[in-house]
Design an enzyme around this catalytic site. Structure first.
Site, PDB file in Angstrom:
ATOM      1  N   CYS A   1     -58.601  -7.575 -41.971  1.00  0.00           N
ATOM      2  CA  CYS A   1     -59.255  -6.255 -41.910  1.00  0.00           C
ATOM      3  C   CYS A   1     -59.840  -5.873 -43.263  1.00  0.00           C
ATOM      4  O   CYS A   1     -60.950  -5.350 -43.337  1.00  0.00           O
ATOM      5  CB  CYS A   1     -58.253  -5.155 -41.534  1.00  0.00           C
ATOM      6  SG  CYS A   1     -57.071  -5.602 -40.273  1.00  0.00           S
ATOM      7  N   ASP A   2     -59.098  -6.087 -44.327  1.00  0.00           N
ATOM      8  CA  ASP A   2     -59.447  -5.471 -45.615  1.00  0.00           C
ATOM      9  C   ASP A   2     -59.864  -6.452 -46.709  1.00  0.00           C
ATOM     10  O   ASP A   2     -60.325  -6.017 -47.761  1.00  0.00           O
ATOM     11  CB  ASP A   2     -58.251  -4.635 -46.116  1.00  0.00           C
ATOM     12  CG  ASP A   2     -57.929  -3.500 -45.150  1.00  0.00           C
ATOM     13  OD1 ASP A   2     -58.864  -2.985 -44.511  1.00  0.00           O
ATOM     14  OD2 ASP A   2     -56.747  -3.130 -45.025  1.00  0.00           O
TER      15      ASP A   2
ATOM     16  N   CYS B   1     -53.213  -6.172 -43.903  1.00  0.00           N
ATOM     17  CA  CYS B   1     -54.087  -6.960 -43.037  1.00  0.00           C
ATOM     18  C   CYS B   1     -55.259  -7.544 -43.823  1.00  0.00           C
ATOM     19  O   CYS B   1     -56.246  -6.847 -44.108  1.00  0.00           O
ATOM     20  CB  CYS B   1     -54.598  -6.099 -41.877  1.00  0.00           C
ATOM     21  SG  CYS B   1     -55.679  -7.004 -40.762  1.00  0.00           S
TER      22      CYS B   1
END
Ligand code: NDP
Length: 312
Positions: A139-140, A136
């Site tokens: 997200c990261d 992701c």
């Protein structure tokens, strides 16, 4: 079998727990079955920094523990089992079958079974999970700003995530296994126009390398058989997701990839009393916050349904 429960929630990610919080506070006495991966995809995430309300960020597993505690505080009964069967009864209720063979009758069912990211299946991918390997970028990606990263995949997700990463990272190596991309033309054009995205055509991942964290990836050109190691700190896999909806085949409407179809602006499925929330019905946004939002919607839709039927 005992009298039907008002509300059974299947799944324990942000959608399921949010549905449980709302349903419990509406006196629906929800029962939540956690499934095989309690906590869902956030259990394999480290810091979550984009969920509103956590200014310092929160670890994914901690956030799921918080949501679980919040759901239990209002009386949600949580059962650590997997639901393996579902059928519709003539009287409008639904019968669920748990992995132990127990039959559970329910007036409403909220599906929050999520989706699972597809992985390459390499041992090194598992070894460096959360140590530089991620599925992701939204997200990261932030954790890799100012570094070089690699991303595998050639669909719209990979293109979108490569573009997202290109705004944060010094260089993005995009590993495409064929000599063309599956992504839509416009996304391909954007990727090709980005100065810091290098596309490696006909390229497969051999191994992710590093010590404590990712330091490089060995790749193979499947045309020339040449191998090389790319120096990267992050390795992103964007080869698609699979919604966890096999259980509902034949009962609920779904698209060709298995995402459940809900009526526009609601969580109603094609079967009365069954509501779908979270990534099981969302191939586009797939965020914890959007999953939580649709979990809330599902509980409100279920409450209205129970009220209209005179059940509560
Ligand atoms: P897709 O199934 O469209 O693409 C998956 C990609 O991963 C393909 O290029 C495939 O390669 C590649 N791949 C699969 N397995 C491997 C492997 N083992 N090694 C290397 N590469 C691999 O998935 P997406 O998640 O990209 O998209 C899913 C759906 O969602 C699509 O319909 C897409 O259009 C849509 N979507 C739309 C967006 C938008 O409109 N903004 C954003 C994101 C997704 P190959 O081509 O060789 O099979």
């Amino acid at each position: 079998m005992s009298a039907p429960l008002n509300c059974v929630i299947i799944g324990s990610g942000p959608a399921g727990y949010t549905a449980a919080i709302y349903a419990a506070r509406a006196n629906m006495n929800p029962v939540l079955y956690t499934g095989k991966e309690p906590g869902g995809q956030l259990m394999i995430t480290t810091d979550v920094e984009n969920f509103p309300g956590y200014p310092q960020g929160v670890m994914g597993p901690q956030m799921m523990e918080d949501l679980k505690n919040q759901a239990e505080r209002f009386g949600t009964k949580i059962i650590s089992e997997f639901i393996v069967g579902i059928k519709q009864e003539d009287n409008g209720s639904h019968t669920l079958v748990s992995e132990t063979g127990e039959e559970i009758a329910a007036h409403t069912v909220i599906i929050s079974t999520g989706a699972s990211a597809k992985w390459l299946g390499l041992d090194s991918e598992k070894e460096f999970m959360n140590k530089g390997v991620s599925a992701c970028a939204v997200c990261d990606g932030f954790f890799f700003r100012g570094t070089d990263v690699a991303i595998v995949g050639a669909g719209d997700s990979a293109a979108e995530e490569a573009l997202y990463l290109s705004k944060l990272c010094t260089k993005v190596h995009m590993l495409v296994r064929r000599d063309e991309m599956r992504a839509s033309k416009i996304m391909q054009e954007r990727v090709l126009a980005a100065e810091n995205i290098e596309i490696h055509w006909n390229t497969e991942t051999v191994e992710i390398q590093g010590g404590e964290e990712v330091e490089g990836v060995k790749v193979l050109n499947n045309k020339t058989q040449e191998e090389q190691v790319l120096d990267v700190k992050g390795f992103f896999v964007a080869i698609g997701h699979k919604p966890n909806t096999d259980l509902f085949k034949g009962l609920l409407d779904m698209d060709e990839t298995g995402y459940l179809i809900t009526k526009a602006g609601s969580t109603h499925t094609n079967v009365e009393g069954i509501f779908a929330s979270g990534d099981a019905q969302d191939s586009i946004y797939r965020q914890a916050i959007t999953a939580a939002g649709t979990g809330c919607m599902a509980a409100l839709d279920a409450e209205r349904y129970l009220t209209e039927k005179g059940i509560i």
